[in-house]
Write a protein that holds these residues in place. Structure first.
Motif, mmCIF file in Angstrom:
data_model
loop_
_atom_site.group_PDB
_atom_site.id
_atom_site.type_symbol
_atom_site.label_atom_id
_atom_site.label_comp_id
_atom_site.label_asym_id
_atom_site.label_seq_id
_atom_site.Cartn_x
_atom_site.Cartn_y
_atom_site.Cartn_z
ATOM 1 N N ALA A 45 44.490 37.582 52.822
ATOM 2 C CA ALA A 45 44.849 38.929 52.364
ATOM 3 C C ALA A 45 44.725 39.031 50.847
ATOM 4 C CB ALA A 45 46.267 39.268 52.799
ATOM 5 N N ASN A 46 45.181 38.008 50.132
ATOM 6 C CA ASN A 46 45.082 37.995 48.676
ATOM 7 C C ASN A 46 43.624 38.046 48.248
ATOM 8 O OD1 ASN A 46 44.644 36.572 46.014
ATOM 9 N ND2 ASN A 46 46.872 36.562 46.010
ATOM 10 N N ILE A 47 42.785 37.251 48.885
ATOM 11 C CA ILE A 47 41.373 37.190 48.517
ATOM 12 C C ILE A 47 40.669 38.510 48.798
ATOM 13 C CG2 ILE A 47 39.172 36.071 49.051
ATOM 14 C CD1 ILE A 47 40.818 33.494 49.555
ATOM 15 N N ARG A 48 40.934 39.097 49.952
ATOM 16 C CA ARG A 48 40.306 40.385 50.286
ATOM 17 C C ARG A 48 40.728 41.468 49.302
ATOM 18 N NH1 ARG A 48 41.232 38.719 55.742
ATOM 19 N NH2 ARG A 48 43.218 39.839 55.720
ATOM 20 N N ASN A 49 42.011 41.491 48.960
ATOM 21 C CA ASN A 49 42.522 42.498 48.035
ATOM 22 C C ASN A 49 41.919 42.323 46.647
ATOM 23 O OD1 ASN A 49 44.505 44.670 47.335
ATOM 24 N ND2 ASN A 49 45.360 43.059 46.049
#
Length: 238
Positions: free
Chosen positions: A209-213
């Motif tokens: 989620a952090n990477i996608r955001n």
């Protein structure tokens, strides 16, 4: 987001003068070269609005900027100096080596100017210079502490490298903002943030989620985005 062209021009102008002796004929050559309208302008228009500039760079200007004539430390010499500064801390050394590799790769693939390439490579080497002090002074390496302490340490570290004052000021600025994502004012700043994130994502095991955001909100260069996708696909987090 747009680059302040007056500021960018003066930075390049000062750098060229420092390298070429600040002669009148070099002034004319620099201006004629920098202000020349040409097809190379297109290479600055391919990614971000703030990369669009009104003047093209001629090959002769690039050769001038890269001809340091022995007056400045090379990137490799600055690298060795930073390794010595790190006093055997392998984590810190390995981290900035990886960030440097990513920043160099992104800058070269994005075809940034020689000035910005040199700035971002040096900034990548020294970006975490405040970590040892922060560990001792604050008990951690929180990004805001690094930004607070880093510029003064960077200025002192670079004072005997022979780099132009404007370049040192820019590197200090980047070190003092490399955890701030809402004040990006140039391609060197953008590349440093992307390169640092690429390394931190793997070292710290950031969530999918952090990477996608971050990909959506921070990454802007084609090369940095491609590297993020390749690296995180390999670990199945993107």
């Amino acid at each position: 987001m747009k680059i302040d062209m007056a500021k960018e021009f003066e930075a390049l102008r000062e750098y060229a003068f420092q390298l070429q002796g600040n002669a009148e004929d070099n002034d004319d050559l620099f201006c004629a070269t920098f202000l020349h309208e040409g097809s190379e302008q297109k290479k600055y228009e391919k990614n971000l609005e703030y990369l669009r500039i009104d003047r093209a760079e001629h090959q002769q200007l690039e050769e001038q900027i890269m001809d340091t004539s022995g007056k400045e430390m090379t990137i490799s010499e600055i690298m060795v100096k930073m390794i010595e500064y790190s006093r055997g801390n392998l984590h810190d050394i390995q981290h900035f080596l990886k960030v440097y590799a990513c920043a160099k790769t992104i800058g070269e693939c994005e075809k940034v100017s020689p000035y910005h390439q040199r700035v971002v490579e040096i900034a990548a080497i020294v970006h975490d210079i405040a970590c040892p002090l922060c560990r001792e002074k604050y008990g951690n390496t929180n990004g805001k502490y690094q930004e607070r302490e880093g510029p003064a340490l960077t200025e002192e570290f670079l004072q005997d490298t022979g780099l132009p004052k404007e370049m040192i000021r820019r590197v200090c600025f980047l070190v003092g903002h490399h955890h701030t994502v809402d004040q990006i004012d140039g391609i060197d700043y953008q590349i440093l943030l992307e390169a640092d994130y690429l390394v931190n994502a793997e070292e710290s095991g950031y969530s999918a989620a952090n990477i996608r955001n971050t990909k959506e909100k921070l990454f802007q260069t084609q090369t940095g985005t491609a590297l993020l996708e390749s690296i995180c696909q390999e670990t199945r987090r993107l």
